[in-house]
Design a protein around this motif. Structure first.
Motif, PDB file in Angstrom:
ATOM      1  N   PHE A 221       0.906  -1.348   0.031  1.00 18.20           N
ATOM      2  CA  PHE A 221       0.040  -0.029   0.033  1.00 18.20           C
ATOM      3  C   PHE A 221       0.828   1.261  -0.045  1.00 18.20           C
ATOM      4  O   PHE A 221       0.767   2.146  -0.748  1.00 18.20           O
ATOM      5  N   GLN A 222       1.808   1.405   0.981  1.00 16.76           N
ATOM      6  CA  GLN A 222       2.549   2.610   1.028  1.00 16.76           C
ATOM      7  C   GLN A 222       3.610   2.662  -0.312  1.00 16.76           C
ATOM      8  O   GLN A 222       3.852   3.900  -0.559  1.00 16.76           O
ATOM      9  N   LEU A 223       4.128   1.719  -0.936  1.00 17.32           N
ATOM     10  CA  LEU A 223       5.008   1.878  -1.936  1.00 17.32           C
ATOM     11  C   LEU A 223       4.502   1.500  -3.206  1.00 17.32           C
ATOM     12  O   LEU A 223       5.230   1.981  -4.199  1.00 17.32           O
ATOM     13  N   VAL A 224       3.454   0.724  -3.508  1.00 17.57           N
ATOM     14  CA  VAL A 224       2.869   0.496  -4.684  1.00 17.57           C
ATOM     15  C   VAL A 224       1.620   1.024  -4.870  1.00 17.57           C
ATOM     16  O   VAL A 224       1.337   1.677  -5.857  1.00 17.57           O
ATOM     17  N   ASP A 225       0.653   0.537  -4.151  1.00 17.50           N
ATOM     18  CA  ASP A 225      -0.962   0.523  -4.619  1.00 17.50           C
ATOM     19  C   ASP A 225      -1.104   2.294  -4.439  1.00 17.50           C
ATOM     20  O   ASP A 225      -2.037   2.529  -5.601  1.00 17.50           O
ATOM     21  N   ARG A 226      -0.814   3.005  -3.637  1.00 16.42           N
ATOM     22  CA  ARG A 226      -1.240   4.265  -3.593  1.00 16.42           C
ATOM     23  C   ARG A 226      -0.570   5.229  -4.532  1.00 16.42           C
ATOM     24  O   ARG A 226      -0.788   6.147  -4.700  1.00 16.42           O
ATOM     25  N   HIS A 227       0.465   4.864  -5.202  1.00 20.83           N
ATOM     26  CA  HIS A 227       1.642   5.588  -6.100  1.00 20.83           C
ATOM     27  C   HIS A 227       1.345   5.187  -7.514  1.00 20.83           C
ATOM     28  O   HIS A 227       1.450   4.061  -7.778  1.00 20.83           O
ATOM     29  N   PRO A 228       0.884   5.946  -8.417  1.00 21.85           N
ATOM     30  CA  PRO A 228       0.939   5.714  -9.838  1.00 21.85           C
ATOM     31  C   PRO A 228       2.485   5.423 -10.277  1.00 21.85           C
ATOM     32  O   PRO A 228       2.648   4.755 -11.646  1.00 21.85           O
TER      33      PRO A 228
END
Length: 609
Positions: A221-228
């Motif tokens: 979540f912090q490094l992949v999912d929330r960032h495009p």
């Protein structure tokens, strides 16, 4: 000495005044949604959670134990925030000079985001504490490696590792800043420093273990999912906001301070300049590639605090008028942010901002919702179970009702904010009525947490989870800017076509447009499952016209392809309002369902001339 005493008075006085003001505001300001979830995490104590390490929840639990209400919850964070300017004073006074120390501390009070820190029970408070402890320890290590500096470094690293994933950026920048300095490289050769680094590394162990046990959900979540992780020009807007919150003249002074600091002969000055500028520039650059949907304008704040000890020397060389303007604009910026919180804390003030982009929606309506829920439950069977439509509602109602176990439906918002895995671990996340039993339910949902174009799909998702929805009790807060829907669901699992709340749209008049005392109103409305039998036009909460409902509009039907309202395409309406009094007015709709339901649609502001 006289100038130093004067600078000290100008720090201590504002510090006391600001602390008193923040205590007052913290006692009145409704709970922000993230604070409510940290309270909920504090009621389920663990070493780490799906969104964060454990420290924020632990602090929230301490505050929760001090008493009831928002002030008690926020007290540990207010106490930490009150200490942060003193740490800036100590660092600047020791490494530069005493007068600069008091002035830097005052600037830390006036820097808008730093000065208001502690008003909310959020992880940025211990994160700033950890950053300053590490900065102070780093500056000490450049002078001499001793046990105190190593212990302070270890403490800062442990606090940061237990606070937020984002602290990894502070560690990386601080390590690089030491590497570029000769004295820093010498300090890194001392084993006591590496013992401190090892202690700091151990603080990340709970987070590592949590991710190993939960398929790396938090890390993803912090490094992949929330960032495009793709370039976007929206980073310019985000960067502009990040810089603006430092206030323009103070920001200019920090830029000059960083430039001079890189060339300063004193290792501590170079260290602070390197640390501060790399943090600020790094997060500004990150804004072009990272999360653009959630709030991130506060990310560079640790960098600003690192640069503040260098700013008094810059200001001393500016003309008196520019110095005064710098202090004044910083004070105005602080006042603006405090004013925002003051507006959020007073319902009548907050309602006046309903048509503005800066409306404090996440603070709005929770007390009114709790009262409405209590009223609804009083009319339902004693075994009625409360069901929240998403994590925000569950956490806020949980705090109000002192119940950290309110059942929560699956919702995209839970995933968007990284809270879905945690809700599942607590066993309160539900995907269908079957897992909730066949007893009566009071479902509390929100139409404000979905984009308008996704609202019908959101209602259909609710139907898939709990069955056709009964007529809702609608709670419009601040003219509908925050809108809750309460569904009293009877016993048993219901089936059939989705019956959903109504949807509507005003084509005319356009929001904010000036109209005459007599004006035309037109738009469309429909209600899945049962359809609408009538639409009334309202002005300032009072019915002023009966609309002609049922005109044909194939465009609406073509757009809302999934709608099952049998009235399609005859869902358009028109009305005329006469005799409207001049001034700002709130235009709304009252939608009457064929099943007898009555729903007030959110209002929009118009100007009658």
């Amino acid at each position: 000495m006289q100038e130093t005493d004067f600078a000290k008075r100008w720090f201590v006085g504002p510090w006391l005044a600001l602390l008193g003001l923040k205590l007052w505001l913290a006692s009145r300001l409704p709970l922000f949604v993230d604070e409510a979830f940290y309270w909920q995490e504090g009621r389920h104590l663990a070493w780490a959670y799906s969104d964060l390490p454990g420290l924020t929840a632990w602090l929230a639990r301490i505050g929760d134990g001090l008493g009831d209400g928002t002030l008690a919850l926020r007290l540990p964070f207010l106490a930490i925030a009150a200490a942060i300017p003193w740490l800036v004073v100590r660092l600047a006074a020791r490494e530069l000079d005493p007068k600069a120390g008091w002035q830097a501390g005052t600037l830390a009070l006036l820097l808008p985001l730093a000065g208001t820190m502690g008003l909310l029970a959020v992880p940025d408070v211990p994160l700033l504490l950890a950053t300053l402890l590490c900065l102070d320890a780093g500056a000490r290590l450049l002078r001499r490696v001793d046990a105190f500096a190593a212990l302070e470094l270890a403490l800062g690293l442990v606090i940061g590792g237990l606070t937020h994933y984002r602290f990894a950026a502070v560690i990386a920048v601080g390590f690089c800043a030491l590497l570029v300095l000769r004295d820093g490289r010498a300090a890194l050769r001392d084993r006591r420093v590496w013992i401190a680094l090892a202690a700091g590394a151990l603080a990340w162990l709970p987070l590592v273990l949590w991710n190993l046990d939960n398929a790396d959900a938090g890390l993803r979540f912090q490094l992949v999912d929330r960032h495009p992780w793709s370039f976007s020009g929206a980073g310019v807007r985000l960067g502009r906001m990040q810089l603006l919150l430092a206030t323009p003249l103070l920001l200019l002074a920090m830029v000059v301070a960083a430039w001079r600091g890189w060339r300063d002969g004193r290792p501590a000055a170079r260290y602070l300049a390197a640390s501060g500028s790399m943090i600020v520039l790094g997060f500004l650059l990150l804004g072009f590639f990272a999360d653009r949907e959630r709030v991130s304008f506060h990310w560079p704040l640790p960098g600003y605090l690192a640069l503040l000890p260098l700013v008094p020397a810059v200001l001393s060389g500016w003309p008196r008028g520019w110095r005064i303007a710098t202090w004044a604009t910083a004070a105005v910026g602080l006042g603006a942010v405090l004013g925002y919180y003051a507006v959020a804390s007073v319902p009548s003030w907050r309602a006046q901002t309903a048509s503005r982009n800066f409306h404090p929606t996440n603070f709005a309506g929770w007390r009114e919702l709790d009262a409405a829920v209590r009223d609804a439950l009083a009319t339902m069977p004693a075994d009625t179970r409360l069901l929240a439509g998403n994590f925000k509602i569950g956490a806020e109602l949980g705090f109000a009702r002192d119940d950290a176990g309110i059942a929560v439906l699956e919702h995209p918002l839970n995933d968007k904010h990284g809270r879905a895995p945690q809700l599942a671990l607590w066993g309160i996340s539900h995907a269908s009525r079957a897992t909730l039993g066949d007893g009566p339910l009071l479902l509390v949902a929100s139409s404000s947490d979905a984009r308008f174009r996704e609202l019908l799909a959101h209602y259909h998702a609710l139907c898939r989870q709990v069955g056709p929805l009964p007529p809702p009790r609608v709670l419009n807060i601040d003219h509908g800017r925050q809108r809750f829907l309460l569904f009293a669901i009877p016993r048993g699992i219901r089936s059939g076509a989705c019956t959903a709340p109504a949807l509507a749209f005003l084509d005319a008049p356009v929001a904010g447009k000036a109209v005459a005392g007599g004006f035309e109103v037109s738009g469309w409305a429909f209600k899945d499952g049962v359809g609408l039998r009538g639409v009334e036009v309202m002005l300032d909460g009072r019915v002023v016209a009966q609309a002609r409902y049922g005109e044909t509009n194939p465009g609406v039907t073509g757009y809302w392809k999934d709608s099952n309202d049998r009235n399609h395409p005859n869902v358009y309406f028109r009305a005329r309002v006469e005799g409207a009094q001049p001034g700002a007015r709130w235009l709304g709709l009252r939608l009457h369902g064929a099943d007898g339901s009555v729903e007030d649609w959110p209002e929009q502001k118009i100007e009658v001339r």
